[in-house]
Scaffold this motif. Structure first.
Motif, PDB file in Angstrom:
ATOM      1  N   ALA A 294      45.120  35.972  34.275  1.00  0.00           N
ATOM      2  CA  ALA A 294      45.042  34.520  34.170  1.00  0.00           C
ATOM      3  C   ALA A 294      43.646  34.015  33.836  1.00  0.00           C
ATOM      4  CB  ALA A 294      45.523  33.868  35.475  1.00  0.00           C
ATOM      5  N   GLY A 295      42.654  34.891  33.926  1.00  0.00           N
ATOM      6  CA  GLY A 295      41.287  34.473  33.664  1.00  0.00           C
ATOM      7  C   GLY A 295      40.313  35.287  34.490  1.00  0.00           C
ATOM      8  N   SER A 296      39.082  34.869  34.502  1.00  0.00           N
ATOM      9  CA  SER A 296      38.037  35.603  35.213  1.00  0.00           C
ATOM     10  C   SER A 296      37.539  34.813  36.414  1.00  0.00           C
ATOM     11  CB  SER A 296      36.862  35.896  34.273  1.00  0.00           C
ATOM     12  OG  SER A 296      36.298  34.683  33.809  1.00  0.00           O
TER      13      SER A 296
ATOM     14  N   ILE B  80      32.473  30.554  39.481  1.00  0.00           N
ATOM     15  CA  ILE B  80      33.350  29.962  38.468  1.00  0.00           C
ATOM     16  C   ILE B  80      34.679  30.708  38.557  1.00  0.00           C
ATOM     17  CG2 ILE B  80      33.819  29.638  36.007  1.00  0.00           C
ATOM     18  CD1 ILE B  80      31.766  27.730  36.907  1.00  0.00           C
ATOM     19  N   TRP B  81      35.717  30.019  38.960  1.00  0.00           N
ATOM     20  CA  TRP B  81      37.053  30.599  39.106  1.00  0.00           C
ATOM     21  C   TRP B  81      37.926  30.052  37.985  1.00  0.00           C
ATOM     22  CZ3 TRP B  81      39.578  31.639  44.470  1.00  0.00           C
ATOM     23  CH2 TRP B  81      40.857  32.204  44.308  1.00  0.00           C
ATOM     24  N   VAL B  82      38.286  30.906  37.043  1.00  0.00           N
ATOM     25  CA  VAL B  82      39.156  30.521  35.933  1.00  0.00           C
ATOM     26  C   VAL B  82      40.558  31.060  36.210  1.00  0.00           C
ATOM     27  CG1 VAL B  82      39.586  30.700  33.450  1.00  0.00           C
ATOM     28  CG2 VAL B  82      37.235  30.569  34.311  1.00  0.00           C
ATOM     29  N   GLY B  83      41.535  30.202  36.114  1.00  0.00           N
ATOM     30  CA  GLY B  83      42.919  30.615  36.340  1.00  0.00           C
ATOM     31  C   GLY B  83      43.868  29.732  35.573  1.00  0.00           C
ATOM     32  N   SER B  84      45.144  29.941  35.770  1.00  0.00           N
ATOM     33  CA  SER B  84      46.129  29.074  35.112  1.00  0.00           C
ATOM     34  C   SER B  84      45.925  27.647  35.593  1.00  0.00           C
ATOM     35  CB  SER B  84      47.541  29.538  35.429  1.00  0.00           C
ATOM     36  OG  SER B  84      47.838  29.313  36.806  1.00  0.00           O
ATOM     37  N   ALA B  85      46.342  26.698  34.780  1.00  0.00           N
ATOM     38  CA  ALA B  85      46.176  25.301  35.152  1.00  0.00           C
ATOM     39  C   ALA B  85      46.853  24.999  36.479  1.00  0.00           C
ATOM     40  CB  ALA B  85      46.735  24.405  34.042  1.00  0.00           C
ATOM     41  N   ALA B  86      48.021  25.594  36.704  1.00  0.00           N
ATOM     42  CA  ALA B  86      48.756  25.356  37.950  1.00  0.00           C
ATOM     43  C   ALA B  86      48.014  25.944  39.146  1.00  0.00           C
ATOM     44  CB  ALA B  86      50.160  25.961  37.846  1.00  0.00           C
ATOM     45  N   GLU B  87      47.454  27.145  38.977  1.00  0.00           N
ATOM     46  CA  GLU B  87      46.721  27.773  40.080  1.00  0.00           C
ATOM     47  C   GLU B  87      45.490  26.955  40.446  1.00  0.00           C
ATOM     48  OE1 GLU B  87      44.619  32.070  41.129  1.00  0.00           O
ATOM     49  OE2 GLU B  87      44.576  31.316  39.071  1.00  0.00           O
TER      50      GLU B  87
ATOM     51  N   LEU C  10      18.858  37.422  37.763  1.00  0.00           N
ATOM     52  CA  LEU C  10      20.089  38.162  37.473  1.00  0.00           C
ATOM     53  C   LEU C  10      19.688  39.572  37.047  1.00  0.00           C
ATOM     54  CD1 LEU C  10      21.923  35.386  35.413  1.00  0.00           C
ATOM     55  CD2 LEU C  10      22.081  35.844  37.866  1.00  0.00           C
ATOM     56  N   GLU C  11      19.672  40.477  38.016  1.00  0.00           N
ATOM     57  CA  GLU C  11      19.191  41.828  37.750  1.00  0.00           C
ATOM     58  C   GLU C  11      20.269  42.749  37.206  1.00  0.00           C
ATOM     59  OE1 GLU C  11      17.231  43.326  41.210  1.00  0.00           O
ATOM     60  OE2 GLU C  11      15.921  41.569  41.404  1.00  0.00           O
ATOM     61  N   ALA C  12      21.524  42.405  37.434  1.00  0.00           N
ATOM     62  CA  ALA C  12      22.618  43.237  36.935  1.00  0.00           C
ATOM     63  C   ALA C  12      23.880  42.395  36.797  1.00  0.00           C
ATOM     64  CB  ALA C  12      22.885  44.415  37.874  1.00  0.00           C
ATOM     65  N   ILE C  13      24.765  42.840  35.920  1.00  0.00           N
ATOM     66  CA  ILE C  13      26.069  42.201  35.719  1.00  0.00           C
ATOM     67  C   ILE C  13      27.132  43.274  35.897  1.00  0.00           C
ATOM     68  CG2 ILE C  13      27.568  40.997  34.092  1.00  0.00           C
ATOM     69  CD1 ILE C  13      24.995  39.946  32.743  1.00  0.00           C
ATOM     70  N   ARG C  14      28.045  43.018  36.812  1.00  0.00           N
ATOM     71  CA  ARG C  14      29.112  43.972  37.113  1.00  0.00           C
ATOM     72  C   ARG C  14      30.439  43.398  36.623  1.00  0.00           C
ATOM     73  NH1 ARG C  14      29.429  45.412  43.316  1.00  0.00           N
ATOM     74  NH2 ARG C  14      29.405  43.138  43.367  1.00  0.00           N
ATOM     75  N   ILE C  15      31.211  44.219  35.923  1.00  0.00           N
ATOM     76  CA  ILE C  15      32.531  43.804  35.424  1.00  0.00           C
ATOM     77  C   ILE C  15      33.594  44.677  36.074  1.00  0.00           C
ATOM     78  CG2 ILE C  15      34.018  43.607  33.392  1.00  0.00           C
ATOM     79  CD1 ILE C  15      31.545  43.052  31.737  1.00  0.00           C
ATOM     80  N   ILE C  16      34.568  44.016  36.668  1.00  0.00           N
ATOM     81  CA  ILE C  16      35.654  44.710  37.356  1.00  0.00           C
ATOM     82  C   ILE C  16      36.974  44.292  36.732  1.00  0.00           C
ATOM     83  CG2 ILE C  16      36.835  45.050  39.564  1.00  0.00           C
ATOM     84  CD1 ILE C  16      34.188  44.376  40.962  1.00  0.00           C
ATOM     85  N   ASP C  17      37.763  45.260  36.293  1.00  0.00           N
ATOM     86  CA  ASP C  17      39.106  44.989  35.770  1.00  0.00           C
ATOM     87  C   ASP C  17      40.038  44.834  36.968  1.00  0.00           C
ATOM     88  OD1 ASP C  17      41.579  44.879  34.608  1.00  0.00           O
ATOM     89  OD2 ASP C  17      41.283  46.595  33.284  1.00  0.00           O
ATOM     90  N   ASP C  18      40.419  43.604  37.243  1.00  0.00           N
ATOM     91  CA  ASP C  18      41.278  43.308  38.392  1.00  0.00           C
ATOM     92  C   ASP C  18      42.693  42.965  37.939  1.00  0.00           C
ATOM     93  OD1 ASP C  18      41.633  43.057  41.172  1.00  0.00           O
ATOM     94  OD2 ASP C  18      41.371  40.888  41.077  1.00  0.00           O
TER      95      ASP C  18
END
Length: 417
Positions: free
Chosen positions: A222-224, A239-246, A89-97
């Motif tokens: 809803a999550g990351s 890893i897809w985090v979202g609402s329970a319904a999604e 893991l050479e880099a971690i990128r964070i995107i505000d979506d």
């Protein structure tokens, strides 16, 4: 040690005498057994035998191991056997979506800014657990591939019994048996639990653009959604985090529909989506034991704390538990003291308190900040990321905080050859 165990039954009746009995055969539990064996303690490891990687398609998770965790695996003699299956893991990128009016800028944390080749390595859980268990089979005093059915904790030892009567008598019980910990219950340690209205999917997928050993987190309301490199440059874990319904809807989708949804969600950052692997879902929840210790009992890993899957903190925190407990037991051995006595347990609780608390609170706040529509909090998050982008010294400080605990690393994690 012999004096502490005097009067206990012999192993001829499948009852093993040991300084410590570790309950739980997840990565934190097996690592705890290996750490204790490494400092010379006699250990019994109790728990179901892990499924072999080629026969365990149900476990789709990977572990992002920070450098200190990799150093621990090297000290335990495990890393060499799994290194080829791990991706740096050479880099971690964070995107505000998010749809916020105050969206934060994209930011990338690069290991080279700290003079490191990588922040750590990503490896399949099944491969990691299999390697740890194989090492334990030749290292610890006894391995019982069974569930503990009953634990009786006495004044000078604990009696742990599996089905058929096999088990261990030990001075110290190490509870690494997860959310519904039998060890935690036997020691009357209370725990608080909480749920988020979220679920998560763990899977893997192929893509047309190379990941370049960059892990990407896309944050939204809803999550990351997090992609983490695999050894194949055109494959990543997810890893897809979202609402329970999604999450429920995505779990019911066929492979083509899921791949389409994933491509839309990632917005082309890894090119086109190819094949997707088996999917597994789980609720996003938290747990915090009110104490890490009880009578002759120390908790490690998810028996002590469960965090949302953000920032690769969960397993790394559990591995630090394991290594810190070994330090405390080693000190007890040097003093000729009881490895399961109050002094040993108090030292362990003190050693882990700040690290566990800071990670638990920090990850919870981060996850809740992604769920809130409260404009001032959104603005604050955006300002922080703007500052990190504009101020390299601050960015490097944040990276160091993320990589290292607020207290000194345990001995077994302080570098390796």
């Amino acid at each position: 040690m012999n004096e502490l165990l005097s009067g206990m039954p012999s192993s001829q009746n499948s009852i093993v005498q040991a300084a410590a009995a570790v309950v739980g055969t997840g990565p934190a539990g097996i690592a705890a057994a290996l750490c204790l064996a490494c400092i010379g303690a006699e250990v019994a490891l109790i728990g179901p035998a892990p499924a072999k990687p080629q026969t365990a398609p149900g476990d789709t998770r990977t572990a992002a191991l920070l450098t200190s965790s990799v150093d621990l695996l090297k000290r335990l003699g495990v890393w060499e056997g799994v290194a080829a299956e791990a991706a740096p893991l050479e880099a971690i990128r964070i995107i505000d979506d998010s749809k916020s009016l105050l969206r934060a800028p994209e930011i990338e944390f690069a290991a080279k800014e700290l003079g490191l080749d990588a922040f750590g390595y990503n490896i399949a859980n099944t491969a990691l657990v299999a390697a740890l268990y194989e090492k334990a089979a030749t290292t610890v005093k006894a391995v019982f591939a069974a569930n503990v059915e009953h634990i009786t904790i006495g004044a000078d030892h604990a009696d742990l019994r599996c089905s058929g009567g096999a088990g261990a008598w030990a001075c110290l019980v190490v509870g690494a048996d997860g959310r519904r910990s039998v060890c935690r219950a036997a020691a009357s340690i209370e725990a608080s639990e909480w749920r988020y209205d979220q679920g998560a999917i763990a899977t893997s997928f192929s893509h047309t653009l190379p990941h370049r050993n960059i892990s990407t987190e896309l944050h939204r309301e809803a999550g990351s959604v997090t992609t983490v490199p695999l050894p194949d440059p055109l494959a990543s874990s997810l890893i897809w985090v979202g609402s329970a319904a999604e999450i429920e809807h995505l779990m019911q989708a066929d492979e083509a529909s899921f791949a389409t949804a994933l491509g839309q969600r990632l917005g082309g950052i890894l090119g086109g989506i190819g094949t997707t692997g088996a999917r597994a879902s789980f609720p996003v929840a938290g747990l915090s034991a009110k104490s890490l210790v009880g009578k002759r009992t120390a908790l490690v890993g998810e028996a002590a704390h469960i965090l949302p899957p953000i920032g690769a903190q969960g397993l790394n925190l559990g591995l630090r538990d394991a290594a810190a407990l070994a330090d405390c037991v080693a000190d007890a051995q040097l003093r000729g003291a009881d490895p399961g006595g109050d002094a040993t347990l108090s030292a362990y609780a003190k050693a882990r308190e700040l690290d566990v608390m800071s990670r638990t609170v920090g990850v919870d706040l981060l996850n809740r900040s992604l769920l809130t529509g409260f404009m001032p909090l959104q603005a604050a998050r955006g300002l922080v990321l703007h500052g990190l982008n504009a101020l390299p010294p601050l960015r490097r400080l944040v990276m160091r905080v993320g990589l290292t605990p607020p207290t000194a690393l345990p001995s077994l994690m302080r570098g390796a050859g």
